[in-house]
Design a protein around this motif. Structure first.
Motif, mmCIF file in Angstrom:
data_model
loop_
_atom_site.group_PDB
_atom_site.id
_atom_site.type_symbol
_atom_site.label_atom_id
_atom_site.label_comp_id
_atom_site.label_asym_id
_atom_site.label_seq_id
_atom_site.Cartn_x
_atom_site.Cartn_y
_atom_site.Cartn_z
ATOM 1 N N LEU A 46 -9.205 14.618 -18.426
ATOM 2 C CA LEU A 46 -8.244 15.336 -17.877
ATOM 3 C C LEU A 46 -6.705 14.485 -18.068
ATOM 4 C CD1 LEU A 46 -10.931 17.059 -16.299
ATOM 5 C CD2 LEU A 46 -9.804 17.926 -18.050
ATOM 6 N N ALA A 47 -7.423 13.103 -17.287
ATOM 7 C CA ALA A 47 -6.067 12.461 -16.818
ATOM 8 C C ALA A 47 -6.444 10.602 -16.899
ATOM 9 C CB ALA A 47 -5.903 12.889 -15.509
ATOM 10 N N MET A 48 -5.544 9.506 -16.984
ATOM 11 C CA MET A 48 -5.571 8.411 -16.599
ATOM 12 C C MET A 48 -4.846 7.902 -16.189
ATOM 13 S SD MET A 48 -5.941 7.659 -20.761
ATOM 14 C CE MET A 48 -8.554 7.801 -21.293
ATOM 15 N N GLU A 49 -4.591 7.323 -15.272
ATOM 16 C CA GLU A 49 -4.070 5.952 -14.385
ATOM 17 C C GLU A 49 -3.852 5.022 -15.552
ATOM 18 O OE1 GLU A 49 -2.557 7.858 -12.497
ATOM 19 O OE2 GLU A 49 -4.131 8.788 -11.464
ATOM 20 N N ALA B 138 -6.769 14.526 -9.349
ATOM 21 C CA ALA B 138 -7.528 13.506 -8.202
ATOM 22 C C ALA B 138 -6.499 12.644 -7.673
ATOM 23 C CB ALA B 138 -8.410 13.370 -9.352
ATOM 24 N N GLU B 139 -6.965 12.108 -6.249
ATOM 25 C CA GLU B 139 -6.095 11.236 -5.509
ATOM 26 C C GLU B 139 -6.609 9.484 -6.007
ATOM 27 O OE1 GLU B 139 -6.750 10.968 -1.525
ATOM 28 O OE2 GLU B 139 -5.151 13.045 -1.487
ATOM 29 N N LEU B 140 -5.171 8.718 -6.144
ATOM 30 C CA LEU B 140 -5.465 7.162 -6.376
ATOM 31 C C LEU B 140 -7.152 7.188 -5.601
ATOM 32 C CD1 LEU B 140 -1.993 6.321 -6.446
ATOM 33 C CD2 LEU B 140 -3.017 7.383 -8.679
ATOM 34 N N PHE B 141 -7.405 5.928 -6.095
ATOM 35 C CA PHE B 141 -8.402 5.370 -5.228
ATOM 36 C C PHE B 141 -7.633 3.860 -4.162
ATOM 37 C CE2 PHE B 141 -11.559 5.894 -9.326
ATOM 38 C CZ PHE B 141 -12.056 6.386 -9.093
ATOM 39 N N THR B 142 -8.877 3.665 -3.782
ATOM 40 C CA THR B 142 -7.819 2.514 -3.065
ATOM 41 C C THR B 142 -6.670 1.257 -3.864
ATOM 42 O OG1 THR B 142 -9.810 1.817 -2.425
ATOM 43 C CG2 THR B 142 -8.980 3.428 -1.327
ATOM 44 N N SER B 143 -7.920 1.191 -4.631
ATOM 45 C CA SER B 143 -7.608 -0.326 -5.972
ATOM 46 C C SER B 143 -6.288 0.212 -6.542
ATOM 47 C CB SER B 143 -8.726 -0.473 -6.828
ATOM 48 O OG SER B 143 -8.274 0.843 -7.602
ATOM 49 N N ASN C 261 0.681 -1.418 0.010
ATOM 50 C CA ASN C 261 -0.224 0.252 0.019
ATOM 51 C C ASN C 261 1.036 1.418 0.220
ATOM 52 O OD1 ASN C 261 -2.752 -0.967 0.158
ATOM 53 N ND2 ASN C 261 -2.221 -1.783 2.044
ATOM 54 N N VAL C 262 0.990 2.166 -1.073
ATOM 55 C CA VAL C 262 1.102 3.245 -1.278
ATOM 56 C C VAL C 262 0.691 4.864 -1.327
ATOM 57 C CG1 VAL C 262 2.921 1.716 -2.772
ATOM 58 C CG2 VAL C 262 1.458 2.869 -3.429
ATOM 59 N N SER C 263 1.138 5.935 -1.505
ATOM 60 C CA SER C 263 0.891 6.825 -1.364
ATOM 61 C C SER C 263 -0.235 6.994 -1.969
ATOM 62 C CB SER C 263 1.428 8.198 -1.169
ATOM 63 O OG SER C 263 1.147 9.605 -0.749
ATOM 64 N N THR C 264 -1.871 7.762 -1.817
ATOM 65 C CA THR C 264 -2.923 7.857 -3.200
ATOM 66 C C THR C 264 -2.650 9.089 -3.574
ATOM 67 O OG1 THR C 264 -4.112 8.792 -1.466
ATOM 68 C CG2 THR C 264 -4.540 6.660 -1.223
ATOM 69 N N GLY C 265 -1.614 9.783 -3.330
ATOM 70 C CA GLY C 265 -1.331 11.097 -3.851
ATOM 71 C C GLY C 265 -0.618 10.305 -5.689
ATOM 72 N N SER C 266 -0.831 11.201 -6.662
ATOM 73 C CA SER C 266 -0.804 11.033 -7.268
ATOM 74 C C SER C 266 -0.406 12.471 -8.665
ATOM 75 C CB SER C 266 -2.756 10.852 -8.931
ATOM 76 O OG SER C 266 -2.410 10.746 -9.884
#
Length: 668
Positions: free
Chosen positions: A328-331, A54-59, A45-50
């Protein structure tokens, strides 16, 4: 036992799949165990920062890291390369691709195909229950899979063509089984044979990024064929692939609404959406937050998967452009296994390619951040015309000509229409409008918009039947009422499509000869037996659109038209192939001749489309996409039929005119 010896033992297991058991390996009286006690899920589990706002989802915060790989288990799996990230010096893929299988992806039964022991290790790394060995969705109808179940078979048989949710909820089923190979269709003859055919051998039911990274690394390092499935809606069965490992993103369902989000130069309402979210879920979430989101018309489509990556047409496209234009953005998990953000300010080349460059090509997208639009009212009209006692075939087609010349007028008003033209046989034809969808317009405005068209139809003495107007104070209710589930799963139908430009429908101010040629081409194919389903749509909003890989043909179109050819159920492969080639070369040839520089929508197009590079992407876009594909995926890990770079590969055992994914994937 030293870690190096353990690594050598595990590597030997890879090369000897018949010599090992599923959970243990015995070498020189030493037992190496792969159980939940010795191999833990490889996730941190890492930081939810992106790199996006928009922050990362928990997944997405559950990732595979170098530290996790280094400290995996007592087996010291970090000493082998099967699950590691690309280091730039991987020789294992080259070795495996140049050995027993030639220049092909390794295939079940090959000496270098991963052993049961290795698959078990992989299963433990991705976590309990995540790795699913494929059982075809119709297997309960047969005796040869050991899962025969009359009740379950009845459900599959009765819902095969009318329940897209059933196919979407299965880890490997596709909604157009023609391209799987039709190797396990639902039946009431249980003694018949069901084989896995073009379905993937295994699927990972993804719930976190780490699982995607492990699957990507494993497939790359072991030279496995890799496919990605969200819902399986694609008309060409792109998530099928014999012998493949599938990444199933259907369960990435998180949704978050931002009343105000700033991303690069945009400030406004937005949603961050997991790629498993389907249209009905997205629209419900938008409605609950009193906003509107650009998405597809199909209820069960995974809107942030292959749909948006291929551009995505929408009931709101004439107002706002394609679905990709809203991003706007993609992970993304890249082919090298790394997890990155793509936006205008982070990996901009990747961001450009993902918006319109097609799914299963540049990586696995886990979430997308998109613009949200204000709540809007919607007006809808439905009506039909047909041949009859007072309407000859020629008069019917005069009426169709009247409608078609209004296509630019209607899209300029921001509307979206879904209509059909059927050959009923014996010289009889029917046109159905269901629906004429008018976002932001009142009933009064819609009636005024349709009045000139209806007046011309009345002047021809063509009766308009079933003319009905509806009014809604929000998009969701209008969409739900007028876009029901569509038929899927057909085994004796093939489709093809064309994006017809505005210039083809301007007889008064443009080219009347071209207009007549276009109407004539549509009429000709319908008279020969084609069924036409079409969308009056534009994707060139007055507010402009971003620079992206979306097919340039979308910016000129006012008609996305699909035609289908059918053949008798139970026909031979030769009969089916002949029909497919007739559609591609003859019927579609007439359509292409009216607009040779235009294109087609890749997700609802002909898998045999000639020069798909130009037709689906535009030549200039394709050259840039292909160069970027070689840079980001030099291994050719991601392959999909008609995808960028697909011309470098072929599937063995194909019948000319009837391509399936039921064969070995090999480099040309």
């Amino acid at each position: 036992m030293s870690s190096l010896l353990k690594a050598a033992i595990l590597a030997s297991a890879l090369l000897s799949p018949l010599a090992v058991a599923a959970q243990t390996l015995v070498v020189d009286n030493v037992t190496i165990a792969a159980t939940e006690d010795t191999v833990a899920p490889a996730i941190a589990n890492v930081s939810t920062g992106s790199n996006a706002t928009a922050e990362l989802f928990t997944s997405e915060a559950g990732q595979l890291t170098t530290e996790v790989l280094t400290n995996l288990t007592d087996l010291q799996l970090s000493d082998i390369d099967l699950f590691t990230f690309n280091t730039g010096n991987e020789t294992s893929v080259v070795t495996r691709s140049n050995c027993a299988s030639g220049s092909c992806k390794v295939y079940p039964g090959d000496a270098l195909y991963p052993s049961k022991f290795v698959w078990n290790v992989f299963s433990l790394l991705v976590g309990r229950g995540a790795l699913i060995k494929t059982v075809p969705i119709a297997a309960p109808c047969y005796t040869n899979w050991g899962v025969q179940d009359a009740d379950r078979c009845s459900v599959v048989l009765n819902n095969w063509t009318n329940d897209s949710y059933m196919h979407a909820d299965d880890p490997t089923s596709v909604m157009w089984p023609l391209y799987e190979g039709l190797t396990c269709m639902p039946t009431d003859t249980p003694s018949a044979n069901c084989s896995i055919g073009g379905y993937p051998s295994y699927a990972v039911a993804v719930t976190n990024v780490a699982q995607i990274q492990l699957a990507v690394n494993f497939a790359r390092n072991a030279n496995l064929r890799l496919v990605v499935k969200n819902t399986g809606h694609d008309f060409n069965g792109k998530s099928a692939g014999a012998g493949a490992l599938s990444i199933w993103t259907h369960n990435l369902k998180q949704v978050k609404f931002y009343s105000k989000l700033t991303q690069d130069k945009y400030t406004g309402m937005a949603f961050k959406i997991g790629t498993g979210v389907q249209a009905y879920e997205l629209y419900a979430a938008a409605n609950a937050n009193n906003v509107t989101v650009v998405g597809g018309e199909g209820r069960s489509v995974g809107v942030m998967g292959g749909y948006i990556l291929g551009g995505g047409h929408s009931p709101l496209s004439s107002l706002y452009g394609t679905a990709s234009d809203q991003v706007l953005a993609m992970e993304v998990v890249l082919p090298n296994g790394q997890f990155v953000t793509a936006s205008n300010s982070s990996n901009p080349d990747l961001f450009w390619a993902l918006r319109g460059g097609g799914g299963s090509t540049f990586g696995v997208v886990t979430s997308v951040t998109v613009k949200a639009r204000p709540r809007m009212s919607v007006s809808v009209a439905t009506f039909s015309i047909s041949t009859g006692a007072t309407v000859s075939a020629d008069l019917f087609w005069q009426g169709i000509s009247v409608y078609l010349k209004y296509l630019p007028v209607f899209t300029d008003a921001g509307t979206y229409s879904y209509f059909s033209i059927f050959n009923l046989g014996g010289g009889a034809y029917a046109f159905g409008m269901s629906p004429f969808f008018a976002p932001t317009l009142s009933n009064t405005q819609l009636k005024a918009l349709l009045a000139p068209f209806l007046a011309e139809i009345a002047a021809l003495n063509i009766p308009v039947t079933g003319l009905t107007y509806y009014a809604y104070d929000n998009f969701y209710d209008a969409w739900w009422a007028h876009f029901p589930l569509e038929t899927i799963g057909s085994t004796n139908i093939k489709t093809a499509s064309r994006l017809f430009p505005r210039a083809n429908f301007q007889p008064a101010t443009g080219n009347a000869t071209l207009f007549n040629q276009t109407v004539g081409a549509i009429r000709s194919t319908v008279e020969q037996g084609a069924t036409v389903l079409a969308f009056n749509i534009a994707a060139n909003p007055s507010s402009g659109y971003p620079d992206s890989a979306v097919n340039p043909a979308w910016r000129k179109t006012v008609l996305h038209a699909i035609q289908a050819i059918a053949w008798a159920e139970g026909s031979s492969d030769e009969v089916a192939a002949a029909a497919c080639l007739k559609l591609t070369n003859e019927w579609m040839g007439e359509w292409r001749a009216t607009c040779p520089e235009a294109g087609a929508y890749m997700s609802e197009a002909d898998i045999l489309e000639p020069n798909f590079q130009q037709s689906f992407y535009g030549t200039s876009n394709y050259n840039r996409l292909y160069a970027f594909k070689q840079k980001v995926d030099p291994w050719g890990l991601f392959y999909a039929p008609t995808g960028v770079g697909s011309e470098d590969w072929y599937v063995t055992g194909q019948i000319d005119g009837l391509p399936t994914q039921n064969g070995r994937l090999c480099r040309l």
